[in-house]
Design an enzyme around this catalytic site. Structure first.
Site, short mmCIF file in Angstrom:
data_model
loop_
_atom_site.label_atom_id
_atom_site.label_comp_id
_atom_site.label_asym_id
_atom_site.label_seq_id
_atom_site.Cartn_x
_atom_site.Cartn_y
_atom_site.Cartn_z
N PRO A 10 -29.76 50.40 74.57
CA PRO A 10 -29.25 51.37 75.54
C PRO A 10 -27.77 51.75 75.37
O PRO A 10 -27.34 52.76 75.90
CB PRO A 10 -29.46 50.66 76.90
CG PRO A 10 -29.88 49.28 76.62
CD PRO A 10 -30.33 49.20 75.20
N ASP A 44 -26.71 56.15 83.74
CA ASP A 44 -26.21 56.15 82.38
C ASP A 44 -24.75 56.62 82.38
O ASP A 44 -24.44 57.70 82.89
CB ASP A 44 -27.08 57.10 81.54
CG ASP A 44 -26.80 56.97 80.05
OD1 ASP A 44 -25.76 56.38 79.68
OD2 ASP A 44 -27.62 57.46 79.25
N GLY A 45 -23.88 55.79 81.81
CA GLY A 45 -22.46 56.13 81.74
C GLY A 45 -22.20 57.45 81.02
O GLY A 45 -21.22 58.14 81.30
N ASP A 97 -24.25 45.58 72.34
CA ASP A 97 -24.12 46.00 70.94
C ASP A 97 -24.63 47.43 70.73
O ASP A 97 -25.42 47.94 71.53
CB ASP A 97 -24.92 45.03 70.04
CG ASP A 97 -24.32 43.63 70.02
OD1 ASP A 97 -23.14 43.49 70.38
OD2 ASP A 97 -25.03 42.69 69.64
N ASP A 115 -17.43 48.28 78.62
CA ASP A 115 -17.94 46.92 78.40
C ASP A 115 -19.42 47.01 78.07
O ASP A 115 -20.29 46.70 78.88
CB ASP A 115 -17.70 46.10 79.68
CG ASP A 115 -18.17 44.66 79.51
OD1 ASP A 115 -18.55 44.27 78.39
OD2 ASP A 115 -18.16 43.93 80.51
N GLU A 149 -23.41 51.15 85.60
CA GLU A 149 -24.29 50.29 84.79
C GLU A 149 -25.68 50.93 84.79
O GLU A 149 -26.19 51.30 85.85
CB GLU A 149 -24.30 48.88 85.42
CG GLU A 149 -25.46 47.99 85.00
CD GLU A 149 -25.45 47.61 83.53
OE1 GLU A 149 -24.44 47.11 83.03
OE2 GLU A 149 -26.50 47.82 82.87
N1 AG3 Z 1 -20.55 42.75 76.10
C1 AG3 Z 1 -20.41 42.54 74.69
C2 AG3 Z 1 -21.38 41.54 74.14
C3 AG3 Z 1 -21.52 41.61 72.69
C4 AG3 Z 1 -22.27 40.45 72.14
N2 AG3 Z 1 -22.70 40.76 70.82
C5 AG3 Z 1 -22.97 39.89 69.89
N3 AG3 Z 1 -22.78 38.61 70.04
N4 AG3 Z 1 -23.40 40.36 68.76
C6 AG3 Z 1 -20.52 41.60 76.93
C7 AG3 Z 1 -20.68 41.91 78.37
C8 AG3 Z 1 -19.87 40.99 79.19
N5 AG3 Z 1 -19.48 41.57 80.41
#
Ligand code: AG3
Length: 277
Positions: free
Chosen positions: A162, A137-138, A158, A155, A106
């Site tokens: 980052p 950074d991944g 958007d 995971d 992360e």
């Molecule tokens: N990761 C993706 C969240 C995307 C939300 N985007 C949006 N609503 N436009 C979530 C992380 C959870 N571990």
């Protein structure tokens, strides 16, 4: 008291949430981070003004990013989660007894810190002895791994801010190299309604690199458009051809994912199929 957060998605579309309390806010080195108590969905993690996960429906996203690939692999031992500092995806991965090591990379340590402190039910597995946490950074981390992981789960937030590099072809090539010969990648690939071009380009990129590519679908109330996609790249096992093992499933006692969902999630409506033509 009641407060409002206006989650802005496009120039023409935003979602307003009511919340009762600001639990925590900080401008981190990477983004604006907030934890709020919403009226409808319980506590939520917010990054750059976008709701990332909520207590009420996080299980749908976290089960669906992890289990289709984890079940498609007969013996996942080493798992990598890129992003996902809230710990929800790692929590699903360590439900498998076969998992000996779950690495989390992360970029923003404050996401980990705030989730540990304010979202314990999501972050609980971060203290599992099999979990190793890397704050970096991944994109750089993955380049140093070759032929190492069984399953890699991306995971990300958007594709702005980052996380942008986590949707690019070079990254997926590095992920391919970091996977063992029978490894599987799953990446969260956003809304098929709002992010058609992104979904199309990620699918194409993964298809150029992996012999098997599958996009699958779920419904997440707190993400825009309701529908949400995940894209899988696999070197050997086709998740669509796999029947999840009942014993492993029963032990885990999940809230969303089951055998039928595994089969059904790969069924795509025509408007999504068209994206890949
Ligand atoms: N990761 C993706 C969240 C995307 C939300 N985007 C949006 N609503 N436009 C979530 C992380 C959870 N571990």
């Amino acid at each position: 008291m009641e407060f409002l957060i206006n989650e802005k998605h496009t120039d023409g579309y935003s979602v307003t949430w009511k919340f009762s309390e600001t639990v925590y806010t900080e401008r981190t080195d990477y983004q604006d981070l907030a934890v709020i108590d919403t009226m409808e969905f319980g506590r939520a993690l917010v990054l750059d003004g976008i709701i990332q996960t909520t207590e009420k429906d996080e299980f749908i996203y976290h089960e669906m990013i992890a289990h289709p690939a984890m079940m498609a692999h007969p013996n996942p031992q080493k798992v990598l989660v890129i992003g996902g500092g809230d710990g929800g995806t790692v929590r699903e991965a360590v439900r498998y007894q076969s998992v000996k090591q779950a690495d989390l990379v992360e970029i923003d340590e404050k996401v980990i810190w705030a989730s540990r402190k304010y979202l314990p039910e999501i972050s609980c597995a971060l203290s599992d002895s099999r979990v190793r946490i890397f704050v970096e950074d991944g994109l750089g981390f993955i380049k140093r791994k070759q032929n190492y992981y069984d399953v890699i789960l991306v995971d990300s937030s958007d594709p702005i801010g980052p996380a942008i590099g986590l949707f690019g072809k070079e990254f997926y090539t590095d992920v391919y190299n970091a996977l063992k010969d029978d490894g599987i990648l799953v990446a969260q690939t956003e809304s098929p309604v709002f992010n058609r071009e992104l979904l199309s380009s990620v699918h194409r990129n993964i298809k150029d690199i992996f012999p098997i590519t599958r996009t699958y679908l779920t419904a997440i109330a707190t993400y825009i458009g309701g529908f949400w996609t995940f894209t899988c790249g696999s070197k050997k096992y086709d998740p669509l051809a796999v029947t999840p093992d009942s014993d492993r499933l029963q032990e885990m006692n999940l809230k969303y994912y089951n055998k039928e969902i595994h089969q059904a999630c790969f069924a795509l409506p025509n408007f999504i199929r068209e994206i890949f033509e």
